[in-house]
Design an enzyme around this catalytic site. Structure first.
Site, short mmCIF file in Angstrom:
data_model
loop_
_atom_site.label_atom_id
_atom_site.label_comp_id
_atom_site.label_asym_id
_atom_site.label_seq_id
_atom_site.Cartn_x
_atom_site.Cartn_y
_atom_site.Cartn_z
N TYR A 190 0.83 -1.20 0.00
CA TYR A 190 0.00 0.00 0.00
C TYR A 190 0.87 1.25 0.00
O TYR A 190 2.05 1.22 0.38
CB TYR A 190 -0.94 0.02 1.22
CG TYR A 190 -0.23 0.20 2.55
CD1 TYR A 190 0.00 1.47 3.08
CD2 TYR A 190 0.21 -0.90 3.28
CE1 TYR A 190 0.64 1.65 4.30
CE2 TYR A 190 0.84 -0.74 4.51
CZ TYR A 190 1.06 0.53 5.01
OH TYR A 190 1.69 0.71 6.21
N CYS A 191 0.28 2.37 -0.44
CA CYS A 191 0.93 3.68 -0.40
C CYS A 191 -0.16 4.73 -0.25
O CYS A 191 -1.33 4.40 -0.09
CB CYS A 191 1.80 3.90 -1.64
SG CYS A 191 0.94 3.69 -3.22
N THR A 192 0.20 6.00 -0.33
CA THR A 192 -0.75 7.07 0.02
C THR A 192 -1.96 7.10 -0.90
O THR A 192 -3.10 7.04 -0.45
CB THR A 192 -0.04 8.43 -0.01
OG1 THR A 192 1.10 8.38 0.85
CG2 THR A 192 -0.98 9.53 0.46
N ILE A 219 -4.16 4.60 0.64
CA ILE A 219 -4.66 4.85 2.00
C ILE A 219 -5.81 5.86 1.98
O ILE A 219 -6.79 5.72 2.73
CB ILE A 219 -3.52 5.37 2.89
CG1 ILE A 219 -2.35 4.39 2.89
CG2 ILE A 219 -4.01 5.62 4.31
CD1 ILE A 219 -1.02 5.01 3.34
#
Length: 284
Positions: A190-192, A219
């Protein structure tokens, strides 16, 4: 109570990206410079697509988001592109810029592009499917962000690759790929906003043979979709603008840049840059 006017309406932050082949990115730059003129923020344009973060009042933002999808000069390249919104107390940006880049996100691996024809769409998980995956066995959860972002907030049980720059991430993955495969681990990444995972996932699948799943929309989408996101998330989310951080309800927090960074060389320059911005627009 008087009706709000365009000058008194609250600002909304919008982030977006799309990997799509752009044969004439310089022409796209000129069109976008026209479309973003009333807004603030930045947009990156490359042969592999666009990535942007902008802020404006709701009417101005809605007008831009419609135009970038439907302007005939863009040929429908961005039709249906998702936009992720969050609230603003602090003004996120002071100017607006459209930059021409070689990549909209630089991975540092030759030949890797975000434009992938045979990307495994089933590996893009909705927020609810991501939550289900996190509860399963033989899943290694990787935070595809910088260490200072991880320290501020993370999914429970996620691993910090301890990178100071996105270009360092491939080396971490290469060093652990054989172990993950030998253990039968699935990789949940996952990332922003999703863009860093989008750039790396196909490379990890096709070149390294990993079984990779990614949180679709990142996210921010998880927070946007699940009112109880704090069941799975610890802390706050760093955002790359003057607000510094938001909570799981997409609301700006009181966290300052001095509370985010430590004394590593990479983070020192980030802190100095943030302090220059704070001197113009201090958080209260």
């Amino acid at each position: 109570m008087p009706e709000p006017t365009p000058d008194t309406l609250p600002l909304i932050h919008s982030s977006f990206y799309r990997f799509v082949a752009l044969p004439a990115p310089d022409a796209v730059v000129e069109i976008l410079r026209e479309l973003v003129a009333p807004l603030t923020g930045s947009v990156l344009v490359a042969h592999e697509g666009i990535s942007g973060a902008l802020a404006a009042t709701e009417p101005l933002l809605a007008a831009f988001e419609h135009a970038v999808q439907h302007d005939p000069r863009l040929g429908g390249a961005f039709l249906g592109m998702p936009f992720k919104h969050s609230a603003c107390t602090t003004r996120p940006f002071w100017k607006v810029r459209v930059h021409r880049k070689d990549e909209i996100v630089a991975l540092g691996v030759d030949g890797v592009t975000g434009v992938v024809r045979d990307r495994a769409e089933g590996k893009h998980l909705s927020p609810s499917a991501w939550r289900d995956l996190l509860a399963q066995d033989k899943v290694v959860v990787i935070d595809n962000r910088n260490s200072f972002e991880y320290r501020l907030g993370r999914f429970k049980n996620a691993i910090d690759p301890r990178v100071d720059n996105f270009r360092d991430f491939p080396a971490y993955v290469q060093a652990h790929a054989d172990t993950w495969k030998a253990e039968g681990q699935r990789v949940a990444m996952y990332c922003t906003g999703g863009i860093r995972c989008e750039k790396t996932s196909a490379w990890m699948q096709h070149e390294l043979g990993l079984d990779v799943y990614q949180l679709d929309g990142g996210i921010v989408n998880f927070f946007q979709a699940l009112p109880d996101a704090d069941r799975d998330w610890e802390g706050e989310l760093f955002v790359f603008d003057n607000r510094v951080a938001i909570d799981t309800h997409l609301q700006e927090t009181a966290t300052t840049a001095d509370q985010v960074y430590n004394d590593s060389p990479d983070e020192r320059w980030r802190l100095e840059r943030a302090r220059r911005l704070d001197s113009v627009n201090p958080k209260t």
